[in-house]
Scaffold this motif. Sequence first.
Motif, PDB file in Angstrom:
ATOM      1  N   ARG A   1       2.579   2.308  -1.850  1.00 15.53           N
ATOM      2  CA  ARG A   1       2.588   3.260  -0.561  1.00 15.53           C
ATOM      3  C   ARG A   1       4.159   3.322  -0.361  1.00 15.53           C
ATOM      4  O   ARG A   1       4.965   2.311  -0.412  1.00 15.53           O
ATOM      5  CB  ARG A   1       2.062   2.569   0.761  1.00 15.53           C
ATOM      6  CG  ARG A   1       1.864   3.180   1.921  1.00 15.53           C
ATOM      7  CD  ARG A   1       1.208   2.289   2.885  1.00 15.53           C
ATOM      8  NE  ARG A   1      -0.142   1.845   2.693  1.00 15.53           N
ATOM      9  CZ  ARG A   1      -1.195   2.458   2.959  1.00 15.53           C
ATOM     10  NH1 ARG A   1      -1.071   3.836   3.654  1.00 15.53           N
ATOM     11  NH2 ARG A   1      -2.384   2.177   2.530  1.00 15.53           N
TER      12      ARG A   1
ATOM     13  N   CYS B   1       2.864   8.148  -1.677  1.00 16.72           N
ATOM     14  CA  CYS B   1       2.504   7.100  -2.460  1.00 16.72           C
ATOM     15  C   CYS B   1       3.433   7.292  -3.935  1.00 16.72           C
ATOM     16  O   CYS B   1       3.592   8.579  -4.416  1.00 16.72           O
ATOM     17  CB  CYS B   1       1.037   7.205  -2.891  1.00 16.72           C
ATOM     18  SG  CYS B   1       0.393   5.843  -4.047  1.00 16.72           S
TER      19      CYS B   1
ATOM     20  N   ILE C   1      -4.538   5.117  -2.587  1.00  9.61           N
ATOM     21  CA  ILE C   1      -3.143   4.206  -2.306  1.00  9.61           C
ATOM     22  C   ILE C   1      -3.666   2.681  -2.437  1.00  9.61           C
ATOM     23  O   ILE C   1      -2.999   2.073  -3.256  1.00  9.61           O
ATOM     24  CB  ILE C   1      -2.358   4.424  -0.894  1.00  9.61           C
ATOM     25  CG1 ILE C   1      -2.121   5.777  -0.851  1.00  9.61           C
ATOM     26  CG2 ILE C   1      -1.312   3.598  -0.911  1.00  9.61           C
ATOM     27  CD1 ILE C   1      -1.425   6.243   0.710  1.00  9.61           C
TER      28      ILE C   1
END
Length: 1009
Positions: free
Chosen positions: A492, A309, A481
């Motif tokens: 992401r 992420c 995320i």
Amino acid sequence: MCVFKTCMALHVSPKLFYLPTGMEYDFSSIEERCKKLWAEQRVYEVSENPSLPKLYILDMFPYPSGAGLHVGHPLGYVASDIYARYKRMKGYNVLHPMGYDAFGLPAEQYAIETGTHPAVTTEKAIKTFRAQMDKIGFSYDWSREIKTCDPAYYKWTQWMFLRLFNSWYNREHDKAEDISTLIARFEKEGCHTGWKQYDPQQHPPFTADDWKAFSFKQRERILQCYRLAYRSFTEVNWCEALGCVLANDEVKDGKSERGGHPVTRKKMRQWSLRITEYAERLLEGLNRIDWSESIKEQQRNWIGRSEGCLIKFNVQLSKFKDDGLVIEVFTTRPDTIFGVTFLVLAPEHELLPLLTTREQKAAMDVYLQYVKSRSDVERQQEKKITGCFTGTYALHPFTGKEIPIWTAEYVLAGYGTGAIMAVPADDERDRRFAEKFGLPVIEIIDKSMYPGAGIEDKVGRMINSDFLNGMEVADAIQATINRVEKLGIGKRQVNYKLRDASFSRQRYWGEPFPIRYLVQERPDSPFVEENDPDEADIPVALSESELPLLLPDVQDFRPTGDGRSPLAKNEEWIKCHYETDTMPGYAGSSWYFLRYTDPHNPNAFASKDKLRYWQNVDVYFGGAEHAVGHLLYSRFLTKVLFDLGEVMFDEPFKKLVNQGMIQGVSKFIYRLFAEYAPPGASPQKILENYYISKDVYLSLEADGELRRNDAWQRLSAEAGNELNCDVNTAYIRYSVQLVRINVALTEGDVLDEEKLKAWRTDYATAKFIRNAQGQVLCHAEVEKMSKSKHNVVNPDDVIARYGADCFRMFEMFLGPLEQSKPWDDKGINGVFNFLKKFWRLYYDDKGWRVTDNEPDTAAYKILHKTIKKVTDDIERLNFNTCVSAMMIAVNELTAIKCNSRKILEPLALLIAPFAPFVAEELWQQFGNSGSVHLARYPVADAKYLAEDEHTYPVSVNGKVRAEIILPANITSDEAKARVLALEQIQKWTNGNAPKKFIFVPGKIINLVV
RNA sequence: GCCGCGGUGGUGGAAUUGGUAGACACGCAGGACUUAAAAUCCUGUUCACUGAAAAGUGAGUGCGGGUUCAACUCCCGCCCGCGGUACCA
């Protein structure tokens, strides 16, 4: 005299000359005859034949080094040759070519030292290689031989480069396309920030009208951000000693793979290939190919995919103003966000100067200076915890807390965003850093239910983490995320370790780039624009008709020293504004397997028809050392060519076989030092230049003193009067030194004394202390085979002594193909004996002994079980057991004195892939026309394989106690009755019924009592 | 550290699906042929113990456990060797 000479050359006993020719196994005359026949009949030349199934069997082509081949090189070649010959006899149309990876550093280094042109050195080395390979009897189609340094070949390497240069990777279509489709796009809609592939780091956005108004140069600068081959200012691995840039896979432990010279990081403008666009496809393709798990794993690690992420941290520049500076970090552990207590940027991070406060400036300069002074080797060897505070803070995206921003060399500029969020509670390096600099630690994961879990294991339950509290790590990662994306503070992301491949070398002996630099506003002709620091920076591709761009001659092969190649010294070259760098070694080797399908085509790298027929390589033999370099670049280029419609497959090598290395056995002799001390006198040295047999040395008493015992007696006897001293009143001390000698001076473990004396002058007067057998035994150690270790064995010598067939079979008999093993010629006699014994099935003292007699069933059984075994084992590439099986067959056929053509002719066919010469000789003796290697391989007949009875081992509680012959179709109950009646078994059962009776038909019988 | 591969007689290795561990070969020992040597052929060769021998008994595939009638082979935990890789967030 003449007869004597011939006899020596043949390396067979003089007895041969008392017998009519052909009765004794005389490999050298056989080899001579066969080579002539094969050349005359062009046995190994192939062409496309749609009525036959094709098979492409390839060896990694060698770099022709000046040292020639040693016995390790041909291991894979012999294996592939056996396989190719076998498949040919099985009715396949087999493409089995060979060539040379002829550009490269060693020839150029040699040129620098001696002034000899690399082309000359290379041509000479190729001749040596070819002569050596011819001796071994390979079935290569030499009409297809290629050399990467041949202009007719590198014309197409340059063409490949142009294809890369003129292509871009369209992420929407997930494939490479011609650059014209990108230009069309820019002309139509420009490049706006909403475009998925737009990267603001590369260039500002523009409209279609902007594009049309751009100069050629401006357009080209933008296109450089997309071309698959592009020039950019990048951090490279610079090797001062070699005067050139190296690719990542050419650097090992901070040193150059070739020569082990130190490597430093340097910013340089140079060519790169955009292999990173293919990271995902290179990873995916691994699942579809039959390669060893270890190589696939190495490629996966090299590509280094990690899911994670991107998270933005706002910078608090001062308490009063916020001008929107943002630091992006990449993390695979977004779940640990609440444990972040500081950020760390790479020392090269572009924001670093902006973030450094006036108070920290001095400290920062000192730190950056220190980082710069550290070479890659130092950085890797001594991992110090170092760093420097910028003086600035970022704001935690969830808690809004102030987080200090640091810089440290453990954060790499090249990976992710070059910045990390540090979580000392859950990351080893961050923790050590925090401990050293007194930064806070927030525990965020409760691992108490996972005893034994390490700090970085992705398990546990979240604590002190706001909305994540109570979640398992895996869930917390996803939850974070999702939250980050919802808040628009990150996204992401998948990251790869794989870097774009550096494609420039500042060397002479390589392919010239088909590029000239724009030096005028008009494309393609010289121009100098005033005040333009990038004046020479616009590369223009040569047209296809200008290829090949020939490598010009230079007088001096040394690099210029200012980072340019020797080509910069050629005035003509400079005048034309050609690129002075040359291509790296993998340029030519990434596509050579395509050229073999149509090696002399002047109009294309290979015609579509031929490519369609031969397709990709079915089985590729080569060393595991090319795991990431050559094998990854070839896969990349094949995928590009596939995307562009040039080839019909997207993986170059369907099956890969890695042969093991053959190590050398180094030999050492024991040099003996001894002192004798007579009573009342000082010790004096005795036994000058003496060498002692290993076993004698080991039998001496270990305390270094000699006494009057057996060993002493032997020493005295050997050394004569030099040891004639009174040991009752004096002592002799001895010590020993291991001295490395050439393996060629030994025969197994036994030293050849005369050869040693002739080897070097200091051994001319050597004296020896021999063992009871009159021999001097050496000490042996297994090491890498190399000239400097004096343990290189040349195949030519082996072949001169035992013949090529023996050499080939012995290489296979050494052990499993993929395993590394030392070359030890101790066992070669066994294979040689086998060949002689094999020969004697066909010839005895009186000559040809084969008859047309009908063989008995036993002989048929031997033949067919051997055919089955050998066929199955070749298919599995278990060549070592094939040799054993043939040895067994020859032993058994000899024992039953078989002389039937119906057995012996198929037997010659069976051995043909392994021992092509002797098989051919016998095949011709049988009166066949045409080569044995174009004949059909024998097929095992099931009727001779079926057994009507089987010898069962009978075990009691798992221990074999008896044997019994039972009919093949016997039932379990019948077998039980027969077995229980056995005397040896009753001893164990005592007449009682067994608790259990296991009958495995065709295998075993087991009783439990 | 992590990943991959491997560990079987004096030696190289075999055992392919869990079914006679050590095939085949080297080396070694003994024998035959030979004036002799080489070459060739024959016999033996995992270790220990018993036996003159035939044969028998026990142990045995890096170590320790487990599953199974049966384990070099499958499972768990270690040890050692080789190769790759290493601040990859």
